[in-house]
Design a protein around this motif. Structure first.
Motif, short mmCIF file in Angstrom:
data_model
loop_
_atom_site.label_atom_id
_atom_site.label_comp_id
_atom_site.label_asym_id
_atom_site.label_seq_id
_atom_site.Cartn_x
_atom_site.Cartn_y
_atom_site.Cartn_z
N GLU A 239 0.82 -1.22 0.00
CA GLU A 239 0.00 0.00 0.00
C GLU A 239 0.85 1.26 0.00
OE1 GLU A 239 -0.32 -2.46 2.17
OE2 GLU A 239 -2.26 -3.35 1.68
N GLY A 240 2.13 1.15 0.30
CA GLY A 240 2.98 2.32 0.34
C GLY A 240 2.95 3.00 1.70
N LEU A 241 3.60 4.14 1.77
CA LEU A 241 3.66 4.90 3.02
C LEU A 241 2.27 5.31 3.48
CD1 LEU A 241 6.53 7.53 2.62
CD2 LEU A 241 6.48 5.64 4.22
N HIS A 242 2.02 5.22 4.77
CA HIS A 242 0.78 5.78 5.31
C HIS A 242 1.15 7.02 6.12
CE1 HIS A 242 1.70 4.10 9.30
NE2 HIS A 242 1.93 2.94 8.72
N VAL A 243 0.14 7.76 6.51
CA VAL A 243 0.39 9.04 7.16
C VAL A 243 1.12 8.88 8.49
CG1 VAL A 243 -1.81 9.16 8.39
CG2 VAL A 243 -0.66 11.28 7.72
N GLY A 244 0.92 7.74 9.16
CA GLY A 244 1.65 7.50 10.41
C GLY A 244 3.15 7.42 10.17
N ASN A 245 3.55 6.80 9.05
CA ASN A 245 4.97 6.77 8.70
C ASN A 245 5.50 8.18 8.50
OD1 ASN A 245 4.22 4.00 6.56
ND2 ASN A 245 5.29 3.86 8.50
N VAL A 246 4.77 8.97 7.71
CA VAL A 246 5.23 10.32 7.39
C VAL A 246 5.31 11.18 8.65
CG1 VAL A 246 4.80 12.38 6.00
CG2 VAL A 246 4.25 10.13 5.07
N PHE A 247 4.34 11.03 9.54
CA PHE A 247 4.35 11.75 10.81
C PHE A 247 5.62 11.43 11.60
CE2 PHE A 247 3.19 11.77 15.38
CZ PHE A 247 2.87 13.12 15.54
N GLY B 69 -12.82 4.14 5.54
CA GLY B 69 -12.58 5.03 4.41
C GLY B 69 -11.97 6.35 4.80
N ASN B 70 -11.23 6.39 5.89
CA ASN B 70 -10.67 7.66 6.35
C ASN B 70 -9.15 7.65 6.39
OD1 ASN B 70 -10.29 5.99 8.54
ND2 ASN B 70 -10.97 7.48 10.06
N VAL B 71 -8.52 6.79 5.57
CA VAL B 71 -7.07 6.71 5.54
C VAL B 71 -6.52 7.90 4.75
CG1 VAL B 71 -5.10 5.39 4.68
CG2 VAL B 71 -7.02 4.20 5.75
N VAL B 72 -5.49 8.52 5.28
CA VAL B 72 -4.85 9.65 4.60
C VAL B 72 -3.74 9.12 3.71
CG1 VAL B 72 -3.45 11.71 4.92
CG2 VAL B 72 -5.37 11.27 6.46
N ASN B 73 -3.88 9.34 2.39
CA ASN B 73 -2.84 8.95 1.44
C ASN B 73 -1.88 10.12 1.29
OD1 ASN B 73 -1.31 8.55 -0.94
ND2 ASN B 73 -2.84 7.11 -1.72
N PRO B 74 -0.64 10.00 1.76
CA PRO B 74 0.29 11.13 1.70
C PRO B 74 0.49 11.66 0.28
CG PRO B 74 1.16 9.40 3.11
CD PRO B 74 -0.04 8.82 2.42
N ASP B 75 0.52 10.77 -0.71
CA ASP B 75 0.74 11.21 -2.09
C ASP B 75 -0.27 12.26 -2.52
OD1 ASP B 75 2.85 9.49 -2.24
OD2 ASP B 75 1.90 8.06 -3.60
#
Length: 814
Positions: A56-64, A599-605
């Motif tokens: 799925e790639g990076l999720h917002v928790g990773n980016v945070f 349906g509330n996942v933040v896609n960083p891209d």
């Protein structure tokens, strides 16, 4: 130095995408983020927890998490340090294998694809990563040294194999660590976990329990993480007490207890169903019941048993009795699932008057309940409606009547020692680390079995033991690794005698991969050593580590253990891996935990494409205290973008005519001090609020800033929004990048603040007070209030109305 003349529209329009792509390309071309590890004079190792590269790639928790670590690393660079900020991928394990099985692919091809996507996303976030030292745990040049570490523990006698009760997930077909079982279910797939007896490899982490606990007193870690490790280590002082078997010369039953002072109230014993003495103790008339109970228990998972989650408090009477060494009375011997062989001695003395679990068991099974501790004013014969677990004095305890319970612990132990019935001991909740996994996707354990020579280590010059590419890697219910189906791989010669032998077909736990990766980063481009001694002495232990608290008792504990072992063997000069560890918080969205089903996942891209990486980074840090996390709300990100827009325009409009405004410069120096203090302690949200507050002063009544007022703000913003900072620093005429500059100095005289305590209400109710400048503007006061953790939790949604009484009150209506 004069400001270069801007191209048309440059001063009014900030388009982040071309700016960010320009600087990411330039950083790569100039190798800006690749410090010379040998020549560095002020090394600072900034580590972030490397990710599992999911499809799925990076999720917002990773980016945070990564952004928070990156800000700290960039801040340290502006302090004049040579900062090493590496990145890698924790790519072995069940997640990758299950995804391959689900999609019909092979992990050897899927993982490189996932890593490439992660690498693209990580570059786009603008991290200060030294990609020259990238690593993946699946690379043979990496797991060669993972296997080498196993062999070092094997040589030191810290790796051993035994048959043990383990948690088995029938869905994933693998062993689970106790930490991976939640309420009797597999944390990954939700299947009901079973108990199995399997031959497993273990590491003797329990040999290091006392040291692991002791060092928590001085390491600079988040207190929540240290508390979690203390609880997991579970040190307890007590006594091992021997109970002779009534009417028999059989070996006594030895129990461990932390409450030897309550022995006069021990009315029965409970053994683990697996206890080796159960068979000999059980009478003929009780044997069928005991065997049936043991069979039922064998199907339970270890964690549920340890937690005593069975509401029924089941058990079975063996028919045998023991003698209480304090009273001489015969007491019955039972077995029950809430007692485990892996803790203490696998047997307990039950004191139902003063233990809630024992009380419930005694009530169900009609066993005696005796009070032996009573608070002042309560008689020994007052019946107990529930177990009494408070303080008091001993009663019904012979010569110890009236002795305070706390004092009686040592006195009763000494008395029992004199009777040759006890010895004082220290126990730990921690158990040895099970590292065997009956799966395919992992490093093979480097052991060879020979009928003549026994278990033999693979010679180090034959490492790595390569994981073969096989197509039938689906696990089955036998508890045997898929590698055991491939004779061409596992049939080898014994390295000692040369006769026919077989390889170990289990692979090692992924937590072994991650237990040492920080040691490998600085030496990732070396093939002849796991970590170069000279470089390791220079750069380690890690200066700053930022990661999730969900790893407090797995990765973080295991990496401490491995470091201690390598230190004891002379490979490392330090015994703690991370000088400073801080746990970051969690991100939720619109008040709810993020999940695909909601349906509330933040896609960083998507957000970076729309708003730019600098805005996204800064907004994530503005959500709330970094060590607590925050609520991601789409409406809030536009405010951060406006701040960067204003910064862009301010820099392009700045002039050099005359002298800067004294009041503005005073505010600047106050901001330099505040942002520096807050950033160093990871209080990023308040640092951003301070910069926004300064911007309001800088642009009050749409005034045009003097260069001396605006230029230092670019440096303050740089760790948070590095791309725009680089661009504006270049605009100000600097040939070298902003991160080659130094953090602006603060004049203490100018930084003195005339502060007041501002009362903050939410919907008319006082929710806190904040320290602010006496002349603070409304917008700045709101920003600081929102950045306060105690106040922010009452602010659900955007404000509907603001009531601001300067110098006295702020009321936010939501």
């Amino acid at each position: 130095m004069s400001i270069p003349h801007p191209v048309p529209d440059e001063g009014t329009s900030y388009d982040p995408i071309p700016v960010e792509l320009k600087w990411q390309r330039r950083w790569q071309e100039r190798r800006t983020n690749e410090p010379d590890l040998k020549a560095a004079t002020s090394p600072f190792y900034q580590l972030m927890m490397f990710p599992y590269p999911s499809a799925e790639g990076l999720h917002v928790g990773n980016v945070f998490a990564f952004t928070g670590a990156d800000i700290h690393g960039r801040f340290q660079r502006l302090q004049g340090n040579s900062v090493f900020e590496p990145m890698g991928f924790d790519a072995f394990g069940i997640h990758s294998e299950n995804y391959a099985l689900k999609t019909g692919g092979h992990p050897m091809r899927l993982i490189p694809q996932n890593i490439e996507n992660f690498r693209r996303q990580l570059r786009r976030v603008g991290l200060m990563v030294d990609w020259k030292h990238e690593l993946s745990t699946t690379d043979p040049t990496y797991y060669k040294w993972t296997q080498w570490i196993f062999l070092q523990l094997f040589k030191k006698g810290l790796a051993y194999k035994k048959t043990a009760a383990v948690n088995w997930c029938p869905n994933d077909k693998t062993v689970l660590a106790n930490e991976q079982v939640e309420n009797g279910l597999c944390e990954r797939c939700g299947a009901r976990v079973e108990q199995r007896l399997l031959e497993q490899w273990f590491f003797r982490i329990t040999d290091y329990a006392e040291r692991l606990l002791h060092n928590l007193e001085w390491i600079d870690w988040s207190e929540s993480t240290k508390s979690a490790q203390r609880n997991w280590l579970g040190r307890s002082e007590g006594a091992e007490i021997s109970f002779a078997i009534a009417g028999s010369d059989a070996l006594p039953i030895v129990v461990f207890t932390t409450r030897p002072d309550t022995i006069f109230g021990a009315t029965y014993l409970v053994l683990a169903p697996e206890h080796p003495q159960v068979g000999a103790l059980t009478t003929a008339e009780r044997r069928a019941e005991i065997e049936a109970y043991r069979e039922r228990t064998s199907r339970q998972d270890v964690v549920s048993r340890r937690m005593g989650e069975s509401a029924e408090k089941t058990g079975a009477f063996t028919g045998a009795y023991a003698l209480n060494p304090a009273t001489g009375e015969r007491i019955p011997i039972w077995i029950a699932d809430y007692v485990l062989m892996e803790y203490g001695t696998g047997a307990i003395m039950a004191v139902p008057g003063h233990d809630e679990r024992d009380f419930a068991f005694a009530k169900i099974h009609g066993l005696p309940i005796v009070r032996v501790v009573a608070p002042d004013g309560i008689d020994a014969h007052v019946p107990l409606a529930e177990a009494y677990t408070g303080d008091g004095r001993l009663v019904s305890s012979g010569v110890f009547d009236g002795v305070p319970a706390a004092e009686a612990k040592s006195r009763v132990t000494a008395w029992l020692v004199g009777l040759a019935a006890a010895r004082p001991v220290v126990n730990f909740r921690l158990h040895d680390w099970t590292i065997s996994r009956q799966r395919y996707w992992g490093p093979p354990i480097p052991i060879i079995y020979c009928d003549a020579c026994g278990a033999q280590p693979v010679p180090e010059d034959q490492l790595p033991v390569m994981l073969p590419e096989i197509q039938d890697f689906r696990p089955d219910d036998t508890g045997i690794s898929p590698l055991a189906r491939h004779e061409e791989w596992y049939r080898v010669s014994c390295p000692k005698c040369g006769k026919a032998a077989v390889r170990e077909t289990d692979v090692s736990d992924t937590f072994l991969d991650s237990a040492w990766y920080f040691l490998r980063y600085p030496s990732a481009n070396l093939n002849d050593v796991p970590f170069d001694p000279e470089i390791t002495r220079k750069w380690l232990p890690v200066s700053s580590y930022i990661g999730g608290n969900e790893h407090a008792v797995l990765h973080l504990l295991y990496s401490r253990f491995i470091t201690m072992v390598l230190h004891d063997m002379g490979y490392l000069s330090f015994e703690e891996p991370y000088t400073r560890f801080r746990a970051h918080g969690l991100i939720i969205r619109e008040g709810a935990k993020m999940s695909k089903t909601k349906g509330n996942v933040v896609n960083p891209d998507h957000y970076i494409e729309r708003w730019g990486a600098d805005t996204f980074r800064t907004y994530l840090m503005f959500l709330g205290p970094f060590e607590e996390g925050g609520d991601f709300r789409d409406a809030g990100i536009s405010g951060v973008k406006r701040f960067l827009d204003r910064l862009w325009k301010t820099a392009h409009d700045a002039h050099e005519n005359g002298e800067p405004d004294t009041a503005v410069m005073r505010k600047l120096h106050q901001t330099i001090r505040k942002v520096g203090e807050d950033t160093s302690r990871l209080s990023y949200n308040t640092a951003i609020a301070s910069m926004m507050e300064y911007m309001n002063v800088l642009r009050a009544s749409e005034r045009v800033a003097h260069r001396a007022e605006a230029e230092p703000l670019v440096q303050l913003v740089a760790p948070f929004a590095p791309h725009i900072a680089e661009e504006l620093w270049e605009h100000f005429g600097h040939e070298r990048g902003v991160f080659e500059s130094r953090w602006p100095s603060c004049d203490p005289a100018l930084a003195t603040v005339d502060e007041i305590e501002l009362v903050v209400q939410v919907n008319g109710k006082v929710r806190g007070k904040i320290r602010v400048a006496r002349d603070i503007a409304e917008e700045s006061a709101v920003s600081l209030a929102r950045a306060d953790a105690g106040i922010a939790r009452f602010l659900n949604g955007e404000p509907k109305k603001i009531i601001f009484v300067p110098g006295r009150l702020l009321n936010i209506v939501v």
